[in-house]
Every structure is written in structure tokens, then in C-alpha cells.
Design a protein around this motif. Sequence first.
Motif, PDB file in Angstrom:
ATOM      1  N   TRP A 115      28.328  96.156  91.993  1.00 19.54           N
ATOM      2  CA  TRP A 115      28.521  97.515  92.481  1.00 19.54           C
ATOM      3  C   TRP A 115      29.031  97.671  93.974  1.00 19.54           C
ATOM      4  N   ALA A 118      32.367  95.821  94.641  1.00 22.62           N
ATOM      5  CA  ALA A 118      33.521  96.542  94.221  1.00 22.62           C
ATOM      6  C   ALA A 118      33.597  97.676  95.183  1.00 22.62           C
ATOM      7  N   ALA A 119      32.522  98.296  95.776  1.00 25.13           N
ATOM      8  CA  ALA A 119      32.814  99.423  96.693  1.00 25.13           C
ATOM      9  C   ALA A 119      33.663  99.071  97.869  1.00 25.13           C
ATOM     10  N   GLU A 128      34.089 103.839  92.901  1.00 24.53           N
ATOM     11  CA  GLU A 128      33.258 102.695  93.145  1.00 24.53           C
ATOM     12  C   GLU A 128      32.605 102.945  94.722  1.00 24.53           C
TER      13      GLU A 128
END
Length: 541
Positions: A115, A118-119, A128
Motif C-alpha cells: 500500500w 503504491a502511495a 492510494e
Amino acid sequence: MATHVDGGEWWRDAVFYQVYPRSFADADGDGVGDLPGVVERLPHLRDLGVDALWLSPFYPSPMADAGYDVADPRGVDPLFGTLADFDLLVDRAHALGLRVVVDVVPNHTSHEHAWFRAALAAAPGSPERARYLFRDGRGPGGDAPPNDWTSQFGGAAWTRTADADGRPGQWYLHLYAPEQPDLNWRNLEVRAEYLSILRHWLDRGVDGFRIDVAHGLVKAVGLPDAGEIPQGWEGRMNHRLPYWDQPEVHDIYRGWRQVLDAYPGDRIAVAEAWVPQPERLAAYTRPDELHQAFNFPYLMAGWDAERIRSVVDSSLAAADKTGAPPTWVLANHDVVRAPTRLGGLDRALAALLVELALPGSVYLYQGEELGLEEVLDLPDELRQDPVFLRSGGKVRGRDGCRVPLPWSDDGPALGFSPSGRSWLPQPAAWRALNAASQAADPASTLQFYRRALRLRREHPALGRGTGPAERAGRLTWMRTPPGTLAFVRDPGFVCTANPTDAPVEYGPIGALLLASGPVDASPDGGHVLPAHTTAWWSVGG
């Protein structure tokens, strides 16, 4: 898949034993403890007499904070073994009558979590980034952090990112290390993900969860400045901060309780919630929220009769309002070991007997049953705690309570690892404190713990108590000399404690069950309780 053990509200008077996996037992010889090592040593916990083990994180992690930076909350780091090893551990523990509680770390993830990767790759305002707390900076060019919050490990609680073109970008929040970005618990996707994580481990047979930073998930709307924070533990605890103990956190735990209640066998959750007043702590254990919360005010009361009595009174009163059992703890992986913190093994053993005599549940930390002290002389180059590293060595950190356990007098690792390797060095004095030698010595600290836990299990007044409901386990204070304390628990039990530097004489009480030091008879038929000693007595019948 692991099996599960049923039981009726077993947690109300259970004794939990914290296993810090990297320092408990190493089966594969790499010098770091692992899950197969825990499996091998489960008989030690059975023989000790505890009811459950709590496993600190074993999930895949880059280990920036000893595994509390979780990259995959559904897996097992190869350092510690495999999911098959975990399933075997749960099965073996249940076969020995031990329940298994695992850590869940919901305040933050690792910076290597999918996560967060992706952010970082996504644009400001993206879904995200909405899973975390990204914000624009303040001042010209956004060069200043979004607010004045500081990390629990020292320094600012914000780190700036770089945009795809290399220019400085947004900042992200990390109340701990930069490698531990905080999640945004106002995001519904985050909430749903952690419900799924709970089910994943419940399906594998775990009996419950210890919730890391349970008071910190929700941050105040707008992320306002914290302002000047008082110095000292009590000052910080009583200062309301915009990132601790926000009221919306209780909505999260109501949802978690629904998941736990949907499984058989009284699955539980205990909060690591550093809040000052027992009344605020009790809010986490309302009937539709969590089952327990760690009683840190008790841990911080020290070996002082007045402070202990005050915390016990307020804890019991708060527990009465919610119906949850109080908890008592003297040590864990984040604090200096009790013999060192309290001023000696005699004080630690006396404090243990007070703790075990109180109503509710008790949490023990690995190695305390061996009388291990804090290791204060670890070489700086071997320390790994981010508290030490981020403070430039000014704060010694928590490595001293995390040194691997001595299981025998064999080799340089004292039975911790078949290779003789150990990720932190054990002091020479620990050779005499190894578990095998203590198991063979009736006068050892280990045997004292075993006797105390057996008596706690057997005596009808201890734990939650038995007998008539209106009297079962009730605690009543006795009048005692200044600086001491004593209490009665029905039916037929008295605990007397002397935290002072001088012996104290008591009148006749009853039959001595157990004492942390020698207790002599006085000429009038009473007893002399030495300095820093606690005794248990059977009275009546």
C-alpha cells in the motif's frame, strides 16, 4: 489449519506470558529466535503454569523496529519461519492447554508495505495516498512539516517525499520511525482491511490479539498542532494530544468486537493504550468493545505502597463500571526489566506476589521467571532499537530487556541457539540463571514463580475468585503501618507487603502460604515481615 480450544471467559483471570520471538529460542542456528524455537520451549510455559502466550510480531518486515514495521500482516517473516510453523505452534500450544494471542499492528505499516509503495507512486489526492496521512507542507514552497508533531522515537513525525520529477513533494506522518507510516483510520478501506486481517488469524486458530498503539489510530480532524508537551511520563500522559485517545477510536473497536464474537471459544482483544486515568482506559473495555486493556499506571507505580494502593483502587472502580477484568503488568519488551527498575530482585519478587494476588488478569514478560535484570552494558555498535539510533545514542533504548534467554549453561549462547550465536550478547552472570539449572533448584526464582502461579490457580480467593457471588474474589484493604499494605480476598486469603527499608511486625494472621523472603515469628505469636517482602496467608477454615 490450526485447531482451537473452547473455554468460558478464560481471559478474566488468565496469566499471559509474552514471547518476544527473536529473543526466546532459536531452532535454526542463525542467532535469532524463531517460531520452531517457540514450539520446542512450549513445555517450559506449561510447567511454569501460565494460561496463554502472547507472541510479539513475526510478520514479514524489514525490521526497522524489530518487526513492528509490518510489510505483510498475513504472513510470517522467513527470519521466524513459515505459516506452517505458525500453525504447528498453535496446535502444540492448544494441545498443552495454552492459548495463543498475537500482536496486530494497526496504527502504521512498513514503508515496504504494498500500500505505501503504491502511495508513493501515486499523485496527491489519490485513493492510494488516502490510506495514509499525506499532507502539503507549511511555509514557502511547503518546506516546513504540516504541523509540530514529534515522533515517539525522536525528531519530527513527518518525512517529505519526492515527486516523480525529483522535486520535493508532500509529507507523510509517522508517529514512530520514518519506516512506519501512519494509516488513515478515517478511510473505510483501511477499516475493512483490518477486519479481514483479524479474520485471517482467527481462522488459523488464534485466541486473540494484543493491539499495538490501540489509542493512536484516529487523529484529530485537521491535524492541529500539539503545542508544548510537558516533560516526564505523568505529564505527557495527562496532556491531551491530538493524535492519542480520540473518541472515534471506539467506533473501530466496536466493529472488531463483532468479528471476535462471531468466532467460538471466547476470542479476545487487549489494548495497548497509554492513557493516564483508569476511567479513560476503561472506555476501551466497555461491553461492546475490547475485553482488556493493559494497566500501565500500575506498571509505573513502582514499589511504593501509597501509589500501588491508589492505582489498584482506581483500577478496580473503573473495572466495576464496565464489567471487564483489570489487568496487571510489571514488565514487557518496551520497559526496563523489573529487578533493575524496582531496585533489586527482592523487590521484583515482592511486587510479583502483590500483582498475582489482585483480582483480574496478569501479564508476564519472558525471562522474568528467571530473575533476569536489564542488560545495561550492551556495546553501542550492536544496539538496534530505533530509539537509540534516532537519538544519537542519548537514549539507551529497549535492547537491554530484549537480550536472548539463557536456557542452559551450554556454549556461548547458553542454550538459546544450537550454533552458539546470539543476535545480542548475553551477560556472563546469566550462565548461573539458566532455565535448566533453575528447574533443578527448589530455591530458584523459576521455582518460586511456579509455586506462586500454582497457588494462584488453586486458591479459591485468587484470580476471579469462587464462592458466593457477592463475596467471590472481593478485595478489602487492612490497616497497616505507614509505607506498607495488606488486603484480604474472600474466602480466606491475606496478602501483606512491606515496600519499606525496615522490617514490620504483624500480629497473628494465619498459615503462611508463600513469601518472597524469610518470615520470622515474633514473640507475641505474630510475624516479622522483612524489608521489601510480600507474604501470602491462608486465614479461617
